[in-house]
Design a protein around this motif. Structure first.
Motif, PDB file in Angstrom:
ATOM      1  N   THR B 125       0.844  -0.905   0.024  1.00 36.06           N
ATOM      2  CA  THR B 125      -0.468  -0.360  -0.049  1.00 36.06           C
ATOM      3  C   THR B 125       0.864   1.142   0.046  1.00 36.06           C
ATOM      4  N   ALA B 126       0.465   2.065  -0.781  1.00 40.91           N
ATOM      5  CA  ALA B 126       0.836   4.168  -0.711  1.00 40.91           C
ATOM      6  C   ALA B 126       0.098   4.307  -0.533  1.00 40.91           C
ATOM      7  N   SER B 127       0.516   5.586   0.456  1.00 36.90           N
ATOM      8  CA  SER B 127      -0.836   6.168   0.397  1.00 36.90           C
ATOM      9  C   SER B 127      -0.275   7.615   0.819  1.00 36.90           C
ATOM     10  N   ILE B 128      -1.157   9.063   0.469  1.00 31.69           N
ATOM     11  CA  ILE B 128      -0.801   9.827   0.812  1.00 31.69           C
ATOM     12  C   ILE B 128      -1.854  10.915   1.392  1.00 31.69           C
ATOM     13  N   ALA B 129      -1.254  11.732   2.460  1.00 33.42           N
ATOM     14  CA  ALA B 129      -2.904  12.806   3.414  1.00 33.42           C
ATOM     15  C   ALA B 129      -1.819  13.639   3.129  1.00 33.42           C
ATOM     16  N   LEU B 141      -9.301  19.264   8.712  1.00 40.62           N
ATOM     17  CA  LEU B 141      -9.751  18.785   7.358  1.00 40.62           C
ATOM     18  C   LEU B 141      -8.201  17.566   6.831  1.00 40.62           C
ATOM     19  N   SER B 142      -8.866  16.427   6.325  1.00 41.61           N
ATOM     20  CA  SER B 142      -7.840  15.518   6.367  1.00 41.61           C
ATOM     21  C   SER B 142      -8.224  14.965   5.093  1.00 41.61           C
ATOM     22  N   LEU B 143      -7.449  15.168   4.123  1.00 44.65           N
ATOM     23  CA  LEU B 143      -7.189  14.234   2.651  1.00 44.65           C
ATOM     24  C   LEU B 143      -6.674  12.992   2.767  1.00 44.65           C
ATOM     25  N   ALA B 144      -7.464  11.685   2.320  1.00 45.97           N
ATOM     26  CA  ALA B 144      -6.084  10.924   1.858  1.00 45.97           C
ATOM     27  C   ALA B 144      -6.620  10.244   0.864  1.00 45.97           C
ATOM     28  N   PHE B 145      -5.341   9.923   0.261  1.00 44.39           N
ATOM     29  CA  PHE B 145      -5.565   8.325  -0.926  1.00 44.39           C
ATOM     30  C   PHE B 145      -4.434   7.050  -0.739  1.00 44.39           C
ATOM     31  N   ALA B 146      -4.761   6.129  -0.928  1.00 44.40           N
ATOM     32  CA  ALA B 146      -4.434   5.065  -0.733  1.00 44.40           C
ATOM     33  C   ALA B 146      -4.649   3.758  -2.188  1.00 44.40           C
ATOM     34  N   ASN B 147      -3.061   3.430  -2.168  1.00 42.68           N
ATOM     35  CA  ASN B 147      -3.369   2.434  -3.730  1.00 42.68           C
ATOM     36  C   ASN B 147      -2.362   1.239  -3.344  1.00 42.68           C
ATOM     37  N   THR B 148      -4.021   0.365  -2.487  1.00 40.63           N
ATOM     38  CA  THR B 148      -3.075  -1.301  -2.581  1.00 40.63           C
ATOM     39  C   THR B 148      -2.929  -1.728  -3.657  1.00 40.63           C
ATOM     40  N   SER B 172      -6.810  -2.208  -4.675  1.00 42.49           N
ATOM     41  CA  SER B 172      -7.975  -1.452  -4.205  1.00 42.49           C
ATOM     42  C   SER B 172      -8.117   0.274  -3.512  1.00 42.49           C
ATOM     43  N   ARG B 173      -8.581   1.492  -4.590  1.00 44.24           N
ATOM     44  CA  ARG B 173      -8.148   3.031  -4.117  1.00 44.24           C
ATOM     45  C   ARG B 173      -9.031   3.164  -2.598  1.00 44.24           C
ATOM     46  N   SER B 174      -8.552   3.659  -1.585  1.00 45.33           N
ATOM     47  CA  SER B 174      -9.349   4.557  -1.093  1.00 45.33           C
ATOM     48  C   SER B 174      -9.164   5.857  -0.872  1.00 45.33           C
ATOM     49  N   TYR B 175     -10.101   6.171  -1.124  1.00 49.04           N
ATOM     50  CA  TYR B 175     -10.537   8.094  -0.950  1.00 49.04           C
ATOM     51  C   TYR B 175     -10.669   8.117   0.666  1.00 49.04           C
ATOM     52  N   ASP B 176     -10.377   9.186   1.506  1.00 45.39           N
ATOM     53  CA  ASP B 176     -11.014   9.161   2.468  1.00 45.39           C
ATOM     54  C   ASP B 176     -10.927  11.123   3.294  1.00 45.39           C
ATOM     55  N   ILE B 177     -12.196  12.226   3.597  1.00 47.24           N
ATOM     56  CA  ILE B 177     -12.057  12.754   3.331  1.00 47.24           C
ATOM     57  C   ILE B 177     -12.511  12.801   5.094  1.00 47.24           C
ATOM     58  N   ASP B 178     -11.339  13.958   5.952  1.00 46.56           N
ATOM     59  CA  ASP B 178     -12.407  13.103   7.641  1.00 46.56           C
ATOM     60  C   ASP B 178     -12.120  14.909   8.215  1.00 46.56           C
ATOM     61  N   TRP B 179     -13.449  14.886   8.254  1.00 50.51           N
ATOM     62  CA  TRP B 179     -13.724  16.622   9.509  1.00 50.51           C
ATOM     63  C   TRP B 179     -13.702  17.062  10.629  1.00 50.51           C
ATOM     64  N   ASN B 192     -16.162  11.512   8.820  1.00 53.76           N
ATOM     65  CA  ASN B 192     -15.041  10.871   8.692  1.00 53.76           C
ATOM     66  C   ASN B 192     -15.898   9.831   7.027  1.00 53.76           C
ATOM     67  N   PHE B 193     -15.075  10.399   5.729  1.00 56.08           N
ATOM     68  CA  PHE B 193     -15.954   9.680   4.685  1.00 56.08           C
ATOM     69  C   PHE B 193     -15.019   9.054   4.579  1.00 56.08           C
ATOM     70  N   ASN B 194     -15.342   7.975   4.044  1.00 59.25           N
ATOM     71  CA  ASN B 194     -14.148   6.786   3.125  1.00 59.25           C
ATOM     72  C   ASN B 194     -15.097   5.999   1.781  1.00 59.25           C
ATOM     73  N   VAL B 195     -14.407   6.207   0.616  1.00 60.75           N
ATOM     74  CA  VAL B 195     -14.898   5.292  -0.848  1.00 60.75           C
ATOM     75  C   VAL B 195     -13.845   4.521  -0.532  1.00 60.75           C
ATOM     76  N   ILE B 196     -14.041   3.081  -0.867  1.00 61.70           N
ATOM     77  CA  ILE B 196     -13.324   2.033  -1.646  1.00 61.70           C
ATOM     78  C   ILE B 196     -13.317   1.501  -3.107  1.00 61.70           C
ATOM     79  N   THR B 197     -12.326   0.847  -3.852  1.00 59.77           N
ATOM     80  CA  THR B 197     -12.938   0.749  -4.721  1.00 59.77           C
ATOM     81  C   THR B 197     -11.691  -0.439  -4.930  1.00 59.77           C
ATOM     82  N   ASP B 198     -12.662  -2.062  -5.364  1.00 59.66           N
ATOM     83  CA  ASP B 198     -11.638  -2.864  -5.526  1.00 59.66           C
ATOM     84  C   ASP B 198     -11.936  -3.523  -6.742  1.00 59.66           C
ATOM     85  N   ASN B 199     -11.244  -4.313  -7.402  1.00 63.98           N
ATOM     86  CA  ASN B 199     -11.212  -5.208  -8.771  1.00 63.98           C
ATOM     87  C   ASN B 199     -10.169  -5.983  -8.867  1.00 63.98           C
TER      88      ASN B 199
END
Lengths: 75, 395
Positions: B125-129, B141-148, B172-179, B192-199
């Protein structure tokens, strides 16, 4: 796109607020209780990640907990 | 919601947030240097898992810090699914992670990398925030993206002489927005809001579906077969939480999370936590958690016949379930005046008891007793205990 409208409105409101001289309604000298360690969201990140990992390998829900884990825990 | 639509919305939200980030006035600070030693033990459902971890968080300058974490899990035993197929497991998972933090004004940038290696599973997993304090530091406010990227295998050997067949990859790609928002002198809240897409290969190779051997004759018994999963999944989760400083020195936290995904699973989580310090030496914490979910639309405990549907699963994680957790934690602070390079230290003991109740997943270990035919066995349930002991040293 209709689904985007609430986000656009919220964004415009926030942008307007950001451009104004918004004054903090809780002054810095009034934040002693908020600065207490017991008011931190996650005092122990490793412990929180471990508990998240246990849950995510036994429940279908995931995300929006403020911490991340790894591995599959297949068995 | 389609993946492209989710990504488009998140992209637009990110653009709005970028405009907000212009309002930075004074500097944020990085957390104190610390080192953590961690031990954990999980027992439940026929499995024992022990974990050891060491983590170090070190500031190099006032603006740059690094975090390293090494975690080893030892797994022995087998869950109900594996027991029903008469094989035991013994495995080890090694997780390594590294993160770099950079602070500029009120903005904290983080980049991290995590690898998790088992002999039959590899995950990277590589991520940036990005975290931004604003509005007089009342808002974070926090934003994060992770690619697994995962590589999924199956051990077709034994616990001691493994033979791994690699079955496929998953991304898997994960997108986070936390307030996080300070509301009053005593109250802080967060969303905290999160969307994850898998394939890719999303099934668990150690689970099997079961179907009637000679439908509709239950007395003829059942057979096991391979699961068939969709190769995509998108999930959305939103959590609201609030923490309140009571009139005496203690805090209470409440949270609710709503989860749904494209496999028709809806999960709801309620948590309540009470934290009570005693002088500046002890911090005691008690918590309760309740979780419930319905089953995935392609899940069934017992199918009528092989290949009845295009997608079929009998994974207990996809079954309808509810579980309760009661937990307690005690943290003891020592070295209050420091010692040599150490400023202070704490040791923490944490214990949790989790009770799992499955609502449409049956305990097939009972099959074979005269009173049970396929699909009439008692529902599966089990208790798990989780112990954690860890020491944190601040320097």
């Amino acid at each position: 796109m209709p689904a985007f409208r609430p986000l656009a409105v919220a964004g415009l409101v926030l942008m307007t607020a950001a451009c104004s001289n918004l004054q903090p309604w809780v002054k810095p000298y009034e934040r002693d209780k908020l600065a207490d360690p017991i008011m931190g969201w996650d005092r122990d990140a490793i412990s929180a990640q471990y508990l998240d990992h246990i849950r995510e390998t036994r429940e279908a829900s995931r995300g929006a907990t403020g911490s991340a884990g790894g591995g599959c825990g297949c068995n | 919601m389609k993946v492209a639509a989710v990504q488009r919305i998140l992209g637009r939200v990110a653009a709005v947030v970028t405009l907000l980030l212009i309002r930075a006035t004074c500097a944020d600070v990085l957390p104190d240097d610390r080192a953590d030693l961690f031990y954990s033990k999980y027992s439940g459902g026929g499995m024992d898992i022990t974990g050891d971890s060491v983590a170090v968080n070190k500031k190099f300058t006032e603006n740059i810090a690094a975090q390293l974490n090494y975690f080893v899990d030892h797994v022995s035993g087998a869950s109900i699914d594996v027991l029903s197929q008469a094989s035991q497991i013994r495995d080890e998972r090694i997780q390594k992670s590294a993160a770099l933090e950079f602070v500029h004004d009120k903005t904290t940038y983080t980049a991290s990398y995590t690898s998790s290696i088992e002999r039959d599973y590899r995950s990277h997993t590589a991520s940036i925030a990005l975290k931004q304090d604003m509005f007089g530091d009342l808002t974070t406010l926090s934003l994060a993206f992770a690619n697994t990227v995962d590589k999924v295998g199956e051990n077709n050997g034994t616990a001691f002489v493994p033979v791994i067949d690699w079955l496929g990859h998953a991304q898997s790609r994960s997108y986070d927005i936390d307030w996080s928002q300070i509301l009053t002198k005593n109250l802080i809240a967060g969303v905290n809001f999160n969307v994850i897409t898998d394939n890719g290969y999303l099934a668990n190779p150690y689970r099997a579906v079961r179907f009637l051997r000679a439908p509709p004759n239950l007395a003829a018994g059942y057979q096991l077969g391979s699961q068939m999963y969709p190769d995509t999944r998108t999930s959305t989760a939103i959590q609201g939480e609030a923490k309140y400083f009571l009139p005496y020195r203690a805090a209470v936290t409440g949270s609710f999370r709503y989860f749904r995904d494209t496999w028709s699973i809806v999960g709801k989580t309620f948590e309540l936590d009470y934290t009570h310090p005693i002088k500046n030496i002890w911090i005691l914490e008690g918590r309760f958690r309740y979780y419930t979910q319905n089953h995935a639309d392609f899940y069934s405990d017992l199918f009528d016949y092989a290949g009845q549907y295009r997608f079929e699963a009998r994974d207990q994680d996809l079954a309808a379930q509810e579980n309760y957790t009661i937990g307690a934690k005690a943290t003891y602070a020592f070295l209050p005046n420091g010692w040599k390079i150490f400023k202070r230290a704490t040791v923490t003991f944490d214990a949790s008891r989790i009770t799992f109740h499955y609502l449409d997943f049956r305990n097939i270990k009972y099959y074979g007793l005269p009173q049970y035919q396929p699909g009439t066995e008692p529902l599966y349930q089990f208790n798990a205990t989780v112990y954690q002991v860890y020491m944190s040293i601040f320097f």
